[in-house]
Write a protein that holds these residues in place. Structure first.
Motif, PDB file in Angstrom:
ATOM      1  N   UNK A  40      53.959  60.734  18.548  1.00 26.64           N
ATOM      2  CA  UNK A  40      53.837  60.518  20.038  1.00 26.64           C
ATOM      3  C   UNK A  40      54.550  61.636  20.761  1.00 26.64           C
ATOM      4  N   UNK A  41      55.919  61.656  20.528  1.00 26.78           N
ATOM      5  CA  UNK A  41      56.733  62.303  21.548  1.00 26.78           C
ATOM      6  C   UNK A  41      56.609  64.239  21.437  1.00 26.78           C
ATOM      7  N   UNK A  42      56.125  64.615  20.401  1.00 26.83           N
ATOM      8  CA  UNK A  42      56.160  66.074  19.897  1.00 26.83           C
ATOM      9  C   UNK A  42      55.778  66.725  21.302  1.00 26.83           C
ATOM     10  N   UNK A  43      54.546  66.881  21.580  1.00 24.17           N
ATOM     11  CA  UNK A  43      53.982  67.666  22.561  1.00 24.17           C
ATOM     12  C   UNK A  43      54.736  67.172  23.964  1.00 24.17           C
ATOM     13  N   UNK A  44      54.894  66.284  24.360  1.00 23.85           N
ATOM     14  CA  UNK A  44      55.474  65.927  25.732  1.00 23.85           C
ATOM     15  C   UNK A  44      57.121  66.268  25.879  1.00 23.85           C
ATOM     16  N   UNK A  45      57.759  66.091  24.524  1.00 24.28           N
ATOM     17  CA  UNK A  45      59.269  66.583  24.720  1.00 24.28           C
ATOM     18  C   UNK A  45      59.535  68.198  24.593  1.00 24.28           C
ATOM     19  N   UNK A  46      58.312  68.883  24.119  1.00 27.04           N
ATOM     20  CA  UNK A  46      58.571  70.268  24.202  1.00 27.04           C
ATOM     21  C   UNK A  46      57.904  70.602  25.688  1.00 27.04           C
ATOM     22  N   UNK A  47      57.215  70.137  26.311  1.00 28.60           N
ATOM     23  CA  UNK A  47      56.845  70.492  27.571  1.00 28.60           C
ATOM     24  C   UNK A  47      57.485  70.210  28.871  1.00 28.60           C
ATOM     25  N   UNK A  48      58.156  68.872  28.708  1.00 25.57           N
ATOM     26  CA  UNK A  48      58.906  68.575  29.862  1.00 25.57           C
ATOM     27  C   UNK A  48      60.025  69.544  30.129  1.00 25.57           C
ATOM     28  N   UNK A  49      61.105  70.005  29.491  1.00 27.64           N
ATOM     29  CA  UNK A  49      62.147  70.929  29.653  1.00 27.64           C
ATOM     30  C   UNK A  49      61.405  72.088  30.197  1.00 27.64           C
ATOM     31  N   UNK A  50      60.438  72.644  29.407  1.00 21.76           N
ATOM     32  CA  UNK A  50      59.805  74.044  29.825  1.00 21.76           C
ATOM     33  C   UNK A  50      59.208  73.965  31.097  1.00 21.76           C
ATOM     34  N   UNK A  51      58.508  72.972  31.505  1.00 25.22           N
ATOM     35  CA  UNK A  51      57.838  72.863  32.910  1.00 25.22           C
ATOM     36  C   UNK A  51      58.854  72.637  34.032  1.00 25.22           C
ATOM     37  N   UNK A  52      59.962  71.945  33.642  1.00 23.01           N
ATOM     38  CA  UNK A  52      60.998  71.666  34.385  1.00 23.01           C
ATOM     39  C   UNK A  52      61.920  73.220  34.891  1.00 23.01           C
TER      40      UNK A  52
ATOM     41  N   UNK B 200      51.130  79.486  31.456  1.00 15.61           N
ATOM     42  CA  UNK B 200      52.467  79.561  31.535  1.00 15.61           C
ATOM     43  C   UNK B 200      53.069  78.645  30.393  1.00 15.61           C
ATOM     44  N   UNK B 201      52.558  77.544  30.083  1.00 18.68           N
ATOM     45  CA  UNK B 201      52.981  76.577  29.084  1.00 18.68           C
ATOM     46  C   UNK B 201      52.391  76.816  27.575  1.00 18.68           C
ATOM     47  N   UNK B 202      51.458  77.756  27.514  1.00 15.95           N
ATOM     48  CA  UNK B 202      50.787  77.639  26.406  1.00 15.95           C
ATOM     49  C   UNK B 202      51.706  77.781  25.153  1.00 15.95           C
ATOM     50  N   UNK B 203      52.689  78.508  24.983  1.00 14.05           N
ATOM     51  CA  UNK B 203      53.373  78.638  23.770  1.00 14.05           C
ATOM     52  C   UNK B 203      54.090  77.345  23.513  1.00 14.05           C
ATOM     53  N   UNK B 204      54.670  76.885  24.448  1.00 11.46           N
ATOM     54  CA  UNK B 204      55.268  75.745  24.481  1.00 11.46           C
ATOM     55  C   UNK B 204      54.454  74.449  23.702  1.00 11.46           C
ATOM     56  N   UNK B 205      53.231  74.568  24.367  1.00 12.79           N
ATOM     57  CA  UNK B 205      51.985  73.524  23.823  1.00 12.79           C
ATOM     58  C   UNK B 205      51.797  73.632  22.180  1.00 12.79           C
ATOM     59  N   UNK B 206      51.690  74.920  21.942  1.00 12.30           N
ATOM     60  CA  UNK B 206      51.232  75.405  20.540  1.00 12.30           C
ATOM     61  C   UNK B 206      52.558  74.487  19.800  1.00 12.30           C
ATOM     62  N   UNK B 207      53.793  75.197  20.008  1.00 11.04           N
ATOM     63  CA  UNK B 207      54.638  74.600  19.363  1.00 11.04           C
ATOM     64  C   UNK B 207      54.741  73.208  18.970  1.00 11.04           C
ATOM     65  N   UNK B 208      54.423  72.452  20.152  1.00 14.28           N
ATOM     66  CA  UNK B 208      54.623  70.991  20.081  1.00 14.28           C
ATOM     67  C   UNK B 208      53.394  70.458  19.189  1.00 14.28           C
ATOM     68  N   UNK B 209      52.106  71.140  19.329  1.00 13.09           N
ATOM     69  CA  UNK B 209      51.190  70.894  18.438  1.00 13.09           C
ATOM     70  C   UNK B 209      51.220  71.154  16.967  1.00 13.09           C
ATOM     71  N   UNK B 210      51.832  72.361  16.591  1.00 13.20           N
ATOM     72  CA  UNK B 210      52.198  72.693  15.300  1.00 13.20           C
ATOM     73  C   UNK B 210      52.956  71.532  14.540  1.00 13.20           C
ATOM     74  N   UNK B 211      54.147  71.248  15.318  1.00  3.02           N
ATOM     75  CA  UNK B 211      55.021  70.331  14.820  1.00  3.02           C
ATOM     76  C   UNK B 211      54.606  68.938  14.464  1.00  3.02           C
ATOM     77  N   UNK B 212      53.512  68.556  15.600  1.00  3.09           N
ATOM     78  CA  UNK B 212      52.821  67.175  15.606  1.00  3.09           C
ATOM     79  C   UNK B 212      51.887  67.195  14.336  1.00  3.09           C
ATOM     80  N   UNK B 213      51.108  68.169  14.342  1.00  2.00           N
ATOM     81  CA  UNK B 213      50.228  68.540  13.189  1.00  2.00           C
ATOM     82  C   UNK B 213      50.985  68.407  11.882  1.00  2.00           C
ATOM     83  N   UNK B 214      52.037  68.938  11.591  1.00  2.00           N
ATOM     84  CA  UNK B 214      52.734  68.770  10.404  1.00  2.00           C
ATOM     85  C   UNK B 214      53.208  67.228  10.175  1.00  2.00           C
ATOM     86  N   UNK B 215      53.630  66.632  11.179  1.00  2.00           N
ATOM     87  CA  UNK B 215      54.179  65.296  10.859  1.00  2.00           C
ATOM     88  C   UNK B 215      52.836  64.134  10.696  1.00  2.00           C
ATOM     89  N   UNK B 216      51.852  64.924  11.377  1.00  2.00           N
ATOM     90  CA  UNK B 216      50.650  63.849  11.173  1.00  2.00           C
ATOM     91  C   UNK B 216      50.139  63.869   9.966  1.00  2.00           C
TER      92      UNK B 216
END
Lengths: 290, 277
Positions: A159-171, A199-215
């Motif tokens: 659940x949190x992987x992508x959100x917690x990557x993007x929130x600080x980045x977009x802030x 602007x957020x594509x790398x952060x997004x991808x980072x979150x997706x990679x981690x979420x996918x590994x966990x999934x």
């Protein structure tokens, strides 16, 4: 991450050479003992009795159906949490409202809940004895000990992987660029697709990679809701467990080696994205100066 | 103050609405099912479920092993972060990337790999067996698995702080006659302390809930090497849903407490670093 900016330090701000060697040696020994040896041993055990047995373990029908279920689970869980992550980060990073930090804490919650508890809560909702169990049974819908339960438990743990990557980045990026686009007449969606997303594509991808590994690798939560029906509700990690408990070590490690390979690909992709994100940040800074 | 401050950006209602709906459906509703289910229990039955001797023993194993693993990673995590930030050696970037392996490697894979390595006839275990150390199928095995699983936390919280540490402070301390060891203890360590404790708390919190990597190596002997998450599973397997729910509620409360501690530490850490800048 590091390494490039290490200017030579003056003698008073570093240790003597023997101390440096000793500390590096202990650190590398620790890494070898706890990380390298376990990783290498997965492949060593998998190939212990040669290529043919290794391949046989992977093309066997139960293994194949476990691979398919694992892929299906990730294909559903990761995009759902991707959409959620973007929506949550947009609301939290671009606007100021009451209760924001409490909302962030709630989003982080699945990370601190034990995977076993994560599985149990869905059993309590949808299981035969659960809240909606009787209703589901009446309508012949199976969630627990079936694929939907596995997907739900996986959505929870990732659940949190992508959100917690993007929130600080977009802030950190603020919303000046979006405001400029809106003033120039772009619609809300155009602004999002053309300004925010690049602007957020790398952060997004980072979150997706981690979420996918966990999934793909989740064990505890999925184990509680799966029911371990061979060829039906076993993901790769659950299949590994069954084979291991049957003392079929070569097959267990053969299936485990796919997951270990996935971990290595994840680490490589993660390093690449970190490098690309750092490069983009440096470029943005240069543009800002010009 | 109004609920929301004015903004020219669109999409607040849609994005926040979707966020709250999805959060409620996936996280809050299922977690509240746990609390409600436990609420249906008689107090005495609840108390009995969470305090029977075998469950109490599992708390000791879980919290004890998690604490030891977190302490091991506090020391070695600091060392590893130090070496990665301050020294150069061949293969450093690979080691840096490898630190995240426990986050990327599925826990079941780590579990069977460690159990096979450290079994009495395993590649590493056979040598330890010669000197009388048994790792697999003992509480020590649980410590090993938890050390593996929580290895990245301290490294990754300390690394950025160490990177931003100003060399001028150390130079000033040295020019005032401090030895290298005194500089480390009095100048560097206090700066790293919030990050160290945050990493420690994150590692401890993760270790308490860990299941997949532990069960293969633990041996799962009642009163000796059973962890609390395993107690929940074994209650479920006996169709004792109330017993499982009660123990899960205890774990959930501990998770909440750890989450608050971690938030507090991160706030302290940010304040500390903000003041320095």
């Amino acid at each position: 991450m590091s390494g490039t900016q290490n200017a030579p330090r003056s003698i008073v701000t570093t240790e003597s050479a023997p101390v440096r060697w000793l500390l590096t040696g202990i650190a590398l020994l620790f890494v070898a003992l706890f990380l390298v040896i376990p990783l290498v041993s997965v492949f060593a055990e998998a190939f212990k009795q040669g290529w043919r047995l290794y391949l046989a373990a992977l093309v066997e029908p139960d293994a194949w159906s476990a691979i398919k279920l694992t892929l299906l689970t990730a294909v559903i869980a990761v995009p759902l949490n991707l959409v959620f992550g973007v929506a949550a980060a947009w609301a939290i990073a671009k606007f100021d409202f009451k209760g924001k930090s409490f909302l962030i804490t709630l989003i982080d919650l699945p990370f601190s809940v034990s995977p076993v508890v994560a599985g149990l809560i869905y059993v309590l909702l949808f299981g035969a004895q659960g809240w909606w169990g009787p209703w589901l049974a009446e309508h012949d819908i199976k969630i627990i000990f079936a694929v939907p339960g596995i997907v739900l438990a996986t959505v929870f743990v990732t659940f949190p992987f992508v959100a917690r990557e993007l929130i600080p980045l977009m802030e950190a990026q603020g919303s000046e660029e979006e405001q400029a686009a809106l003033v120039l007449g772009a619609s809300g969606w155009q602004t999002f697709w053309r300004v925010t997303l690049p602007n957020i594509k790398w952060g997004l991808l980072y979150g997706v990679i981690l979420a996918n590994a966990r999934a793909m690798g989740e064990f505890g939560a999925v184990s509680v809701v799966s029911g371990h029906i061979r060829g039906m509700t076993n993901t790769i990690p659950l299949h590994v467990e069954i084979l291991y408990n049957e003392y079929n070590f070569v097959a267990a490690f053969a299936c485990a080696s796919i997951l270990a390979l996935l971990a290595l690909v994840t680490l490589a992709a993660k390093s690449y994205v970190e490098w690309a994100a750092a490069r983009q940040a440096a470029e943005d800074r240069r543009h800002a100066v010009e | 103050m109004a609920f929301k401050q004015h903004s020219v950006l669109p999409g607040f209602g849609l994005s926040l609405g979707f966020t709250l709906l999805y959060l409620s459906l996936i996280v809050l509703l299922p977690l509240s099912a746990l609390v409600v289910k436990a609420g249906h229990m008689e107090w005495s039955a609840f108390w009995h479920a969470i305090s029977e001797p075998r469950v109490l023993a599992s708390y000791r194993v879980t919290f004890g092993a998690s604490l030891i693993a977190a302490v091991i990673n506090l020391l070695f995590g600091l060392l590893l972060a130090w070496v990665l930030v301050r020294y150069s050696f061949p293969g450093k970037r690979i080691v840096d990337a490898l630190v995240d392996l426990p986050f990327a490697l599925p826990t079941a894979v780590a579990g069977i790999a460690l159990a096979t390595l450290y079994a009495p006839n395993g590649s590493v275990g056979q040598y330890l067996d010669l000197v009388g150390i048994k790792v697999a199928f003992t509480p020590l095995g649980i410590v090993f698995a938890l050390t593996f699983i929580t290895l990245p936390f301290v490294v990754r919280t300390v690394q950025p702080v160490l990177q931003d540490l100003e060399v001028e402070l150390e130079e000033a301390a040295a020019s005032l006659g401090a030895t290298r060891w005194q500089i480390f203890l009095r100048v560097i360590l206090p700066t790293l302390l919030p990050a160290l404790l945050t990493g420690f708390a994150l590692a401890f919190a993760r270790a308490i809930g860990e299941y997949g990597s532990v069960i293969f190596i633990a041996g799962n002997m009642p009163f000796v090497s059973e962890i609390t998450p395993l107690m929940i599973i074994s209650k479920l397997e006996q169709y004792d849903y109330l017993g499982a729910t009660a123990i899960a509620l205890v774990m959930l409360v501990v998770s909440f407490a750890m989450l608050l501690v971690i938030n507090g530490l991160q706030w302290w850490s940010a304040k500390r670093l903000g003041r320095r800048k």
